[in-house]
Enzyme design. Structure first.
Site, mmCIF file in Angstrom:
data_model
loop_
_atom_site.group_PDB
_atom_site.id
_atom_site.type_symbol
_atom_site.label_atom_id
_atom_site.label_comp_id
_atom_site.label_asym_id
_atom_site.label_seq_id
_atom_site.Cartn_x
_atom_site.Cartn_y
_atom_site.Cartn_z
ATOM 1 C CB CYS A 41 -2.082 6.671 2.451
ATOM 2 S SG CYS A 41 -3.332 5.778 3.390
ATOM 3 C CD GLU A 82 -2.870 -1.258 0.431
ATOM 4 O OE1 GLU A 82 -3.155 -0.242 -0.231
ATOM 5 O OE2 GLU A 82 -3.419 -2.346 0.284
HETATM 6 P P1 NAP Z 1 8.681 4.639 4.227
HETATM 7 O O1 NAP Z 1 9.805 5.547 4.511
HETATM 8 O O2 NAP Z 1 8.630 3.990 2.912
HETATM 9 O O3 NAP Z 1 8.692 3.562 5.396
HETATM 10 C C1 NAP Z 1 7.686 2.627 5.512
HETATM 11 C C2 NAP Z 1 8.144 1.475 6.378
HETATM 12 O O4 NAP Z 1 9.123 0.715 5.687
HETATM 13 C C3 NAP Z 1 8.787 1.883 7.683
HETATM 14 O O5 NAP Z 1 8.343 1.014 8.703
HETATM 15 C C4 NAP Z 1 10.239 1.679 7.406
HETATM 16 O O6 NAP Z 1 10.987 1.466 8.574
HETATM 17 C C5 NAP Z 1 10.196 0.444 6.561
HETATM 18 N N1 NAP Z 1 11.378 0.160 5.776
HETATM 19 C C6 NAP Z 1 12.134 1.009 5.054
HETATM 20 N N2 NAP Z 1 13.119 0.320 4.439
HETATM 21 C C7 NAP Z 1 12.984 -0.973 4.786
HETATM 22 C C8 NAP Z 1 13.701 -2.185 4.499
HETATM 23 N N3 NAP Z 1 14.759 -2.183 3.704
HETATM 24 N N4 NAP Z 1 13.278 -3.329 5.030
HETATM 25 C C9 NAP Z 1 12.217 -3.362 5.840
HETATM 26 N N5 NAP Z 1 11.494 -2.250 6.160
HETATM 27 C C10 NAP Z 1 11.867 -1.078 5.634
HETATM 28 O O7 NAP Z 1 7.281 5.382 4.382
HETATM 29 P P2 NAP Z 1 6.808 6.364 5.537
HETATM 30 O O8 NAP Z 1 7.566 7.636 5.379
HETATM 31 O O9 NAP Z 1 6.819 5.710 6.871
HETATM 32 O O10 NAP Z 1 5.284 6.575 5.153
HETATM 33 C C11 NAP Z 1 4.825 7.593 4.305
HETATM 34 C C12 NAP Z 1 4.329 7.027 3.013
HETATM 35 O O11 NAP Z 1 3.445 5.960 3.242
HETATM 36 C C13 NAP Z 1 3.538 8.017 2.191
HETATM 37 O O12 NAP Z 1 3.990 7.957 0.868
HETATM 38 C C14 NAP Z 1 2.096 7.525 2.266
HETATM 39 O O13 NAP Z 1 1.326 7.841 1.147
HETATM 40 C C15 NAP Z 1 2.291 6.062 2.418
HETATM 41 N N6 NAP Z 1 1.154 5.455 3.089
HETATM 42 C C16 NAP Z 1 0.338 4.642 2.372
HETATM 43 C C17 NAP Z 1 -0.745 4.054 2.976
HETATM 44 C C18 NAP Z 1 -1.670 3.157 2.212
HETATM 45 O O14 NAP Z 1 -2.487 2.481 2.822
HETATM 46 N N7 NAP Z 1 -1.578 3.092 0.906
HETATM 47 C C19 NAP Z 1 -1.012 4.283 4.325
HETATM 48 C C20 NAP Z 1 -0.154 5.119 5.031
HETATM 49 C C21 NAP Z 1 0.930 5.701 4.395
HETATM 50 P P3 NAP Z 1 11.903 2.622 9.215
HETATM 51 O O15 NAP Z 1 11.000 3.747 9.546
HETATM 52 O O16 NAP Z 1 12.491 1.995 10.405
HETATM 53 O O17 NAP Z 1 12.890 2.964 8.157
#
Ligand code: NAP
Length: 703
Positions: free
Chosen positions: A313, A274
């Site tokens: 999101c 997502e």
């Molecule tokens: P993100 O930076 O992509 O991080 C998401 C998750 O992935 C975090 O828990 C992060 O952990 C983890 N992660 C990163 N690299 C990883 C790896 N190599 N292996 C395992 N896990 C890893 O996103 P965010 O900044 O938290 O969230 C914002 C984004 O999420 C926005 O673009 C928003 O649109 C989207 N979003 C989408 C939805 C939906 O339902 N479609 C819902 C909410 C948010 P760490 O923080 O520890 O790096």
């Protein structure tokens, strides 16, 4: 392994390393490795709240513990027992909400923001707690769809079953919904019987940890069914394989990296994403200023810009409006923002919009807006300068350290600019775009490249139909808002557990929630072939063609006199033949008023291609069938609550006879009541043994 004996310290107001909960214990990194821990700050004050690190955590052991201990614990429970645990957990967490709100406020969330996250998450538990008991069997296997007869004599049949996947569900979550994001994935995984490993995003993982602490304290979940990994774990996918599932929520960039992992590409690891989304709201040409649809549109845009400070999101990023309405829309949004938004520390009185989750986040959003301004966007409301805010003590002014941002509305002279359809500014930011006609509106919405949700505000059914036909396949959810549902609607930004959350393309292509659908995503669908007797034994559901036990003959007992404890699938009763006369049909027609010509007019009935002449009413036959199979004496059968899958297959004319065979097909004891459901397979046949009707009779039977 270093373990701490207690739940997350944040609930006790001290600065600590946010612990993980693995292999049944709380864990923090070994002494000496704390230096590498990432500091997490209060979003409004910048004060350091906690440190986060998973350095030294044995991920492989945690996964193995889930696959063994977690699977074993959940494997002892049926769907109904798991659903009941979810309901109990929801009640437990509900009683502790105030504690969670206090922790959540540190992430910049107002009380309403916290309610969206926390109450929303608990609501998902309630929904699955109830749906699991209403829509799944009280068993561990789901039988899906009808039986396919694969041999001429019916001795070889096939169907589909679902059983839980044998590994763990690793749930990687975004920072913006630390609680809802966790619980909306935990609930379906738990109900399916698959152990969860939650990996919250580092910036707000302490909120998730506080709730996990409470869940562990509740003692409601079987050992190993929930583990928590606090801190970054880049090697997480290295220790997973085809038995496991990863449900990722976060940015498209991270999703791309993870999706390319060899264990996904080559190893068969199940991976769903997502991701980000440039959701649209479209104003219909009929919804001019002064109409309820115009007001609903303005209200939706402002709510989505300001709730969670736009860090949703599902937030509306593009308001697509008729060219001639642009000015009215921009000024109405501006006026409402002016009237509604009090920016500041969510713990201060009167604040309606809090900070972004972190200063890093603020930097990212400002940069995204700057790129949009450089690409032709114009500031129609708000500023990129540090805003004046209300601080915790009630004073106002520009603060250091807080991640505050004013709501920003952009207008675009060129609605085609690439950046407005590609940059997700994950904060209180929205763009207004002009469209010429309906096809143009559809085209602009689709330029989001696949989104989670779109709202259409119109009271013109033709406009709604045309827009829906154009945009539905680009979206996971479409909300049609008009004067009839504007007040009762759950809103553009709120996924509901009953309906699918997810979207195609840029939104990640994943599908979460959607009721029992999301439970089945945690299970393997297997085509099962065999004899009716064998399939009856392995699924616990009686299959047509399997042996029946005519209990009146073998036990001297009518199956209606057997309690839920003693009734067995396959227990059956068969009636003698009863002859249908023209007088019966006429009397039924007169007493019910159903004088349809096929039951009353010989010539007209004969002219009908399906009937030989006057035929008996289907409902007459059903009523007679009840009279033929029922045992009248009081007994364990409490009520008939419905029929399912009714089909009339062969007409019955005056002079024909019918008999009924009733067989216990599915027995579902309830966990919390002194009775359960029994579905009976009913078959009506005529004197030539042709099938007249088939259906399932649904009854409530005492334990
Ligand atoms: P993100 O930076 O992509 O991080 C998401 C998750 O992935 C975090 O828990 C992060 O952990 C983890 N992660 C990163 N690299 C990883 C790896 N190599 N292996 C395992 N896990 C890893 O996103 P965010 O900044 O938290 O969230 C914002 C984004 O999420 C926005 O673009 C928003 O649109 C989207 N979003 C989408 C939805 C939906 O339902 N479609 C819902 C909410 C948010 P760490 O923080 O520890 O790096």
């Amino acid at each position: 392994m270093t373990t701490t004996a207690t739940a997350p310290g944040l609930l006790r107001d001290t600065v600590e390393t946010v612990p993980s909960f693995v292999q049944g214990s709380w864990w923090t990194p070994p002494a000496g490795s704390h230096d590498s821990a990432v500091p997490v700050r209060d979003a409004s004050t910048g004060e350091i709240l906690a440190r986060v690190s998973a350095e030294g955590l044995d991920l492989g052991a945690a996964i193995e513990y889930g696959r063994t201990t977690g699977q074993a614990g959940l494997g002892q429970l049926t769907f109904h027992q798991r659903a009941l645990r979810l309901k109990e957990l929801a009640n437990y967490l509900n009683a502790r909400r105030e504690e969670f709100y206090a922790v959540s406020a540190r992430s910049g969330a107002t009380r309403i923001d916290s309610m969206i996250d926390i109450d929303g998450g608990i609501g998902v538990l309630f929904t699955f707690g109830s749906k699991g008991r209403r829509e799944l069997p009280n068993a561990q296997v789901v039988v899906d769809g009808p039986v396919e007869v694969l041999s001429r004599d019916g001795s070889f049949v096939g169907e589909h079953i679902y059983t839980r996947i044998p590994g763990v569900a690793v749930q990687i979550n975004a920072f913006n919904f630390p609680v809802w994001g966790m619980l909306e994935k935990l609930a379906p995984a738990f109900l399916a019987g698959v152990p969860t490993i939650v990996k919250p995003a580092t910036p707000t993982g302490y909120v998730a940890a506080a709730v996990v602490g409470a869940i562990i304290e509740s003692n409601l979940l079987p050992e190993g069914s929930l583990q928590l990994v606090s801190g970054s774990v880049p090697g997480l996918l290295d220790v997973l394989d085809y038995r496991d599932l990863v449900a990722f929520t976060g940015s498209a960039a991270t999703a791309r990296t993870l999706k390319a992992h060899p264990n996904v590409v080559h190893g068969g690891l199940r991976f769903t994403a997502e991701t980000d989304s440039l959701n649209a709201a479209i104003l219909g040409p009929d919804a001019v200023a002064g109409t309820p649809e115009f007001d609903a549109f303005i209200q939706s845009v402002v709510t989505e810009m300001t709730a969670k400070a736009g860090q949703k999101c599902t937030a509306i990023r593009r308001a697509i409006v008729p060219r001639e309405q642009v000015h009215a829309v921009v000024s109405a949004i501006g006026a409402r923002l002016e009237q509604r938004v009090v920016l500041g520390d969510p713990r201060a009185q009167g604040v309606t919009m809090g900070a972004l989750a972190s200063v890093d986040q603020l930097t990212d959003v400002r940069a995204a807006v700057q790129s949009m301004l450089d690409a032709g966007g114009e500031l129609a409301y708000g500023t990129l300068d540090p805003p004046s805010v209300t601080s915790m003590d009630g004073g106002t002014g520009v603060t250091d350290g807080g991640a505050f941002m004013s709501p920003v509305l952009l207008s675009w002279a060129d609605a085609e600019a690439e950046q407005v359809h590609s940059i997700e500014a994950f904060g209180p930011v929205c763009s207004v775009l002009a469209y010429r006609d309906i096809p143009d509106a559809v085209r602009l919405a689709a330029r989001g490249g696949g989104s989670l949700v779109a709202t259409v505000c119109t009271n013109d059914a033709a406009v709604a139909t045309a827009l829906l036909a154009g945009i539905a396949a680009h979206h996971g959810r479409v909300l049609l808002l008009n004067r009839e549902d504007a007040r009762s609607s759950t809103g553009h930004g709120s996924p509901v557990p009953h309906l699918v959350h997810g979207g195609p393309g840029r939104a990640g292509g994943g599908e979460e929630l959607g009721g029992i659908r999301s439970v089945l995503h945690h299970m393997q669908r297997t085509a099962l072939q065999g004899s009716p007797n064998m399939l009856t034994t392995v699924t616990g559901v009686w299959h047509a063609g399997a042996d029946r036990n005519f209990t009146l003959d073998t036990e001297g007992t009518h199956p209606f006199q057997k309690s839920l404890e003693t009734l067995r699938i396959g227990d059956a009763v068969q009636s003698g033949l009863r002859r249908v006369t023209l007088e019966d049909i006429t009397a039924f027609a007169q007493s019910t008023g159903d004088t349809f010509y096929a039951h009353t007019n010989q010539a007209a009935a004969e002219a009908n291609p399906f009937f030989p002449g006057i035929v008996a009413h289907g409902y007459l036959l059903l009523s007679w069938a009840a009279g033929l199979f029922v045992d009248p004496a009081p007994g364990p059968v409490l009520a008939n609550y419905g029929l399912e899958n009714l089909r009339f297959l062969t007409p019955v004319a005056a002079g024909d006879s019918i008999r009924v065979t009733l067989t216990a097909k599915r027995i579902t004891p309830r966990e919390t009541d002194e009775y359960g459901e029994v579905a009976w397979d009913a078959v009506l046949t005529n004197q030539k043994d042709e099938t007249v009707a088939t259906y399932d009779v649904l009854t409530l039977v005492q334990k």
